[in-house]
Design a protein around this motif. Structure first.
Motif, PDB file in Angstrom:
ATOM      1  N   ASP A 137       0.822  -1.205   0.000  1.00  0.00           N
ATOM      2  CA  ASP A 137       0.000   0.000   0.000  1.00  0.00           C
ATOM      3  C   ASP A 137       0.860   1.260   0.000  1.00  0.00           C
ATOM      4  O   ASP A 137       0.536   2.247  -0.657  1.00  0.00           O
ATOM      5  CB  ASP A 137      -0.919  -0.008   1.224  1.00  0.00           C
ATOM      6  N   LYS A 138       1.972   1.213   0.728  1.00  0.00           N
ATOM      7  CA  LYS A 138       2.808   2.406   0.879  1.00  0.00           C
ATOM      8  C   LYS A 138       3.910   2.499  -0.165  1.00  0.00           C
ATOM      9  O   LYS A 138       4.603   3.520  -0.243  1.00  0.00           O
ATOM     10  CB  LYS A 138       3.412   2.430   2.290  1.00  0.00           C
ATOM     11  N   ASN A 139       4.115   1.443  -0.956  1.00  0.00           N
ATOM     12  CA  ASN A 139       5.172   1.437  -1.959  1.00  0.00           C
ATOM     13  C   ASN A 139       4.635   1.967  -3.282  1.00  0.00           C
ATOM     14  O   ASN A 139       3.731   1.363  -3.873  1.00  0.00           O
ATOM     15  CB  ASN A 139       5.696   0.008  -2.138  1.00  0.00           C
ATOM     16  N   PRO A 140       5.156   3.077  -3.788  1.00  0.00           N
ATOM     17  CA  PRO A 140       4.622   3.659  -5.029  1.00  0.00           C
ATOM     18  C   PRO A 140       4.846   2.780  -6.259  1.00  0.00           C
ATOM     19  O   PRO A 140       4.243   3.025  -7.304  1.00  0.00           O
ATOM     20  CB  PRO A 140       5.390   4.986  -5.150  1.00  0.00           C
ATOM     21  N   ASN A 141       5.706   1.749  -6.159  1.00  0.00           N
ATOM     22  CA  ASN A 141       5.925   0.859  -7.295  1.00  0.00           C
ATOM     23  C   ASN A 141       4.756  -0.096  -7.523  1.00  0.00           C
ATOM     24  O   ASN A 141       4.687  -0.757  -8.554  1.00  0.00           O
ATOM     25  CB  ASN A 141       7.210   0.041  -7.091  1.00  0.00           C
ATOM     26  N   TYR A 142       3.861  -0.179  -6.542  1.00  0.00           N
ATOM     27  CA  TYR A 142       2.692  -1.045  -6.672  1.00  0.00           C
ATOM     28  C   TYR A 142       1.472  -0.210  -7.039  1.00  0.00           C
ATOM     29  O   TYR A 142       1.261   0.874  -6.489  1.00  0.00           O
ATOM     30  CB  TYR A 142       2.409  -1.770  -5.359  1.00  0.00           C
ATOM     31  N   ASP A 143       0.664  -0.736  -7.925  1.00  0.00           N
ATOM     32  CA  ASP A 143      -0.622  -0.118  -8.253  1.00  0.00           C
ATOM     33  C   ASP A 143      -1.664  -0.734  -7.326  1.00  0.00           C
ATOM     34  O   ASP A 143      -2.533  -1.500  -7.743  1.00  0.00           O
ATOM     35  CB  ASP A 143      -0.967  -0.378  -9.724  1.00  0.00           C
ATOM     36  N   PHE A 144      -1.550  -0.407  -6.028  1.00  0.00           N
ATOM     37  CA  PHE A 144      -2.352  -1.073  -5.002  1.00  0.00           C
ATOM     38  C   PHE A 144      -2.521  -0.131  -3.824  1.00  0.00           C
ATOM     39  O   PHE A 144      -1.551   0.298  -3.208  1.00  0.00           O
ATOM     40  CB  PHE A 144      -1.640  -2.352  -4.552  1.00  0.00           C
ATOM     41  N   LYS A 145      -3.782   0.236  -3.532  1.00  0.00           N
ATOM     42  CA  LYS A 145      -4.073   1.093  -2.391  1.00  0.00           C
ATOM     43  C   LYS A 145      -5.252   0.519  -1.614  1.00  0.00           C
ATOM     44  O   LYS A 145      -6.303   0.212  -2.180  1.00  0.00           O
ATOM     45  CB  LYS A 145      -4.424   2.513  -2.840  1.00  0.00           C
ATOM     46  N   VAL A 146      -5.044   0.345  -0.312  1.00  0.00           N
ATOM     47  CA  VAL A 146      -6.145  -0.048   0.567  1.00  0.00           C
ATOM     48  C   VAL A 146      -6.486   1.087   1.538  1.00  0.00           C
ATOM     49  O   VAL A 146      -7.602   1.138   2.053  1.00  0.00           O
ATOM     50  CB  VAL A 146      -5.815  -1.338   1.346  1.00  0.00           C
ATOM     51  N   ASN A 147      -5.528   1.979   1.780  1.00  0.00           N
ATOM     52  CA  ASN A 147      -5.800   3.169   2.587  1.00  0.00           C
ATOM     53  C   ASN A 147      -6.293   4.261   1.654  1.00  0.00           C
ATOM     54  O   ASN A 147      -5.600   5.236   1.372  1.00  0.00           O
ATOM     55  CB  ASN A 147      -4.548   3.597   3.342  1.00  0.00           C
ATOM     56  N   ASP A 148      -7.502   4.075   1.161  1.00  0.00           N
ATOM     57  CA  ASP A 148      -8.108   4.950   0.154  1.00  0.00           C
ATOM     58  C   ASP A 148      -9.531   5.265   0.600  1.00  0.00           C
ATOM     59  O   ASP A 148     -10.182   4.438   1.260  1.00  0.00           O
ATOM     60  CB  ASP A 148      -8.123   4.246  -1.209  1.00  0.00           C
ATOM     61  N   GLU A 149     -10.028   6.433   0.248  1.00  0.00           N
ATOM     62  CA  GLU A 149     -11.351   6.864   0.708  1.00  0.00           C
ATOM     63  C   GLU A 149     -12.467   5.929   0.271  1.00  0.00           C
ATOM     64  O   GLU A 149     -13.547   5.910   0.870  1.00  0.00           O
ATOM     65  CB  GLU A 149     -11.644   8.281   0.202  1.00  0.00           C
ATOM     66  N   ASN A 150     -12.246   5.133  -0.759  1.00  0.00           N
ATOM     67  CA  ASN A 150     -13.265   4.208  -1.236  1.00  0.00           C
ATOM     68  C   ASN A 150     -13.219   2.846  -0.544  1.00  0.00           C
ATOM     69  O   ASN A 150     -14.113   2.025  -0.752  1.00  0.00           O
ATOM     70  CB  ASN A 150     -13.109   3.982  -2.743  1.00  0.00           C
ATOM     71  N   CYS A 151     -12.182   2.597   0.244  1.00  0.00           N
ATOM     72  CA  CYS A 151     -11.900   1.229   0.703  1.00  0.00           C
ATOM     73  C   CYS A 151     -12.185   1.038   2.188  1.00  0.00           C
ATOM     74  O   CYS A 151     -12.126   1.963   2.988  1.00  0.00           O
ATOM     75  CB  CYS A 151     -10.432   0.885   0.443  1.00  0.00           C
ATOM     76  N   GLY A 152     -12.478  -0.207   2.527  1.00  0.00           N
ATOM     77  CA  GLY A 152     -12.592  -0.634   3.912  1.00  0.00           C
ATOM     78  C   GLY A 152     -12.020  -2.032   4.030  1.00  0.00           C
ATOM     79  O   GLY A 152     -11.714  -2.683   3.024  1.00  0.00           O
ATOM     80  N   ILE A 153     -11.842  -2.489   5.252  1.00  0.00           N
ATOM     81  CA  ILE A 153     -11.474  -3.881   5.482  1.00  0.00           C
ATOM     82  C   ILE A 153     -12.517  -4.448   6.446  1.00  0.00           C
ATOM     83  O   ILE A 153     -12.404  -4.329   7.668  1.00  0.00           O
ATOM     84  CB  ILE A 153     -10.024  -4.054   5.988  1.00  0.00           C
ATOM     85  N   HIS A 154     -13.576  -5.007   5.880  1.00  0.00           N
ATOM     86  CA  HIS A 154     -14.687  -5.520   6.669  1.00  0.00           C
ATOM     87  C   HIS A 154     -14.256  -6.826   7.336  1.00  0.00           C
ATOM     88  O   HIS A 154     -13.781  -7.744   6.670  1.00  0.00           O
ATOM     89  CB  HIS A 154     -15.910  -5.754   5.776  1.00  0.00           C
ATOM     90  N   THR A 155     -14.422  -6.879   8.641  1.00  0.00           N
ATOM     91  CA  THR A 155     -13.904  -7.995   9.428  1.00  0.00           C
ATOM     92  C   THR A 155     -15.057  -8.779  10.027  1.00  0.00           C
ATOM     93  O   THR A 155     -15.943  -8.200  10.664  1.00  0.00           O
ATOM     94  CB  THR A 155     -12.968  -7.476  10.532  1.00  0.00           C
ATOM     95  N   HIS A 156     -15.039 -10.097   9.818  1.00  0.00           N
ATOM     96  CA  HIS A 156     -16.124 -10.976  10.249  1.00  0.00           C
ATOM     97  C   HIS A 156     -15.659 -11.900  11.367  1.00  0.00           C
ATOM     98  O   HIS A 156     -14.552 -12.438  11.324  1.00  0.00           O
ATOM     99  CB  HIS A 156     -16.599 -11.842   9.076  1.00  0.00           C
ATOM    100  N   PHE A 157     -16.535 -12.092  12.357  1.00  0.00           N
ATOM    101  CA  PHE A 157     -16.284 -13.048  13.427  1.00  0.00           C
ATOM    102  C   PHE A 157     -17.444 -14.038  13.471  1.00  0.00           C
ATOM    103  O   PHE A 157     -18.605 -13.661  13.312  1.00  0.00           O
ATOM    104  CB  PHE A 157     -16.160 -12.338  14.779  1.00  0.00           C
ATOM    105  N   GLY A 158     -17.114 -15.312  13.676  1.00  0.00           N
ATOM    106  CA  GLY A 158     -18.141 -16.340  13.732  1.00  0.00           C
ATOM    107  C   GLY A 158     -17.626 -17.565  14.460  1.00  0.00           C
ATOM    108  O   GLY A 158     -16.656 -17.504  15.213  1.00  0.00           O
TER     109      GLY A 158
END
Length: 311
Positions: A137-158
């Protein structure tokens, strides 16, 4: 820890022809002549192959497809967790890394790719890969962002045996979750961002207790076999793992005082208080600072005996 992500020379055989390998996603043999690509990923600098059909955003699984893979050793409490990691960008490197770690790349109309994790029997397996997610996410060589206004990390417990339908929590939804929601509401936006990676947003908003099944509620009971926490956004491995450990304790309190007991209003209220206390104890520094600021502004020291329980 630092990860090597590039090589000075292309990985070729001695006779100069592209070497081949099996696609990490589908297992099909591929090479450069066939449109495949060998990419380096965090923790594996020798690289893995991705075939032409699974590079970038190609041939994603459907939005409703579920990842039924399981990872790790089952703990005595029988609690499981899984995540939905929303991302922007079309990084073949990131897709290779996550698929190799048994994530499923799926479509989602709100983001570029959503990665669905396997079902974890403990938090240990996911703790081993979040450093790579943060690095990409923090490396500019990757075309990959998770810390973005459109993104979340939905976490499930079961539970590993799917022995409880979480839609049943609708009966006492307010009694169960209002104390925890009140604690989160009492924080400032910047404090919520420090804990969760963001504050309330459209698809992770304050809980509406009149509509327990509302999709946007940040504590979501729409899923039959999991409780979903929608508020987090991934911005650092340390912050996310702190959240995971805290909310696993919260889920244990829910199970101990309500799910495994008679589903009465009294038990729901007790479970609600216990869950809120777990959260306030884990993030006590925020609540202590808020109380101190309030006393300074109002001149009222009051009786804050609960601080001793939280601290």
């Amino acid at each position: 820890m630092s990860y090597k992500t590039t090589r000075a020379n292309k990985m070729r055989s001695r006779n100069g022809q592209p070497r081949g390998g099996h696609c990490v996603e589908c297992g099909r043999y591929t090479n450069e002549n066939m449109g495949g690509k060998r990419v380096t990923i965090p923790s594996q600098t020798n690289g893995v192959w991705m075939c032409c059909d699974h590079r970038g955003k190609k041939n994603l699984n459907g939005y409703c497809d579920e990842n039924r893979e399981t990872v790790g050793s089952l703990t005595a409490d029988g609690i499981t967790m899984s995540v939905e990691l929303e991302s922007m960008g079309r990084s073949t490197h990131a897709r290779a890394y996550l698929v190799k770690n048994k994530f499923m790349a799926t479509s989602d109309c709100t983001v570029d790719i959503e990665y669905k994790s396997p079902i974890y029997y403990s938090e240990c397996p996911i703790s081993k890969i979040v450093g790579g997610v943060e690095y990409m996410d923090k490396n500019p060589n990757y075309d990959f962002k998770v810390n973005d206004e459109n993104c979340g990390i939905h976490t499930h417990f079961g539970f590993y045996d799917n022995n409880f339908s979480f839609t049943r929590l609708a009966v006492h939804y307010e009694q169960l979750f209002k104390p925890l929601c009140d604690a989160v509401d009492s924080l400032t936006d910047s404090q919520r961002e420090s804990i969760f990676g963001r504050s309330y947003e459209r698809y992770a908003s304050k809980c509406n207790f009149n509509y327990p099944e509302r999709h946007e509620n940040w504590i979501n009971i729409q899923h039959r076999y999991t409780l979903e926490i929608r508020l987090p956004r991934f911005y650092s491995a340390d912050a996310y793992m702190r959240f995971v450990k805290c909310f696993k304790k919260i889920f244990k309190a829910l199970n101990t005082h309500y799910i495994s007991k008679d589903h009465t209003e009294a038990n729901a209220k007790k479970a609600g208080r216990k869950m809120a206390m777990v959260f306030m104890k884990e993030y006590a520094e925020y609540f202590m600072s808020n109380i101190t600021s309030q006393c300074t502004l109002t001149g009222n020291t009051g009786n804050y005996a609960f601080i001793d329980e939280v601290a």
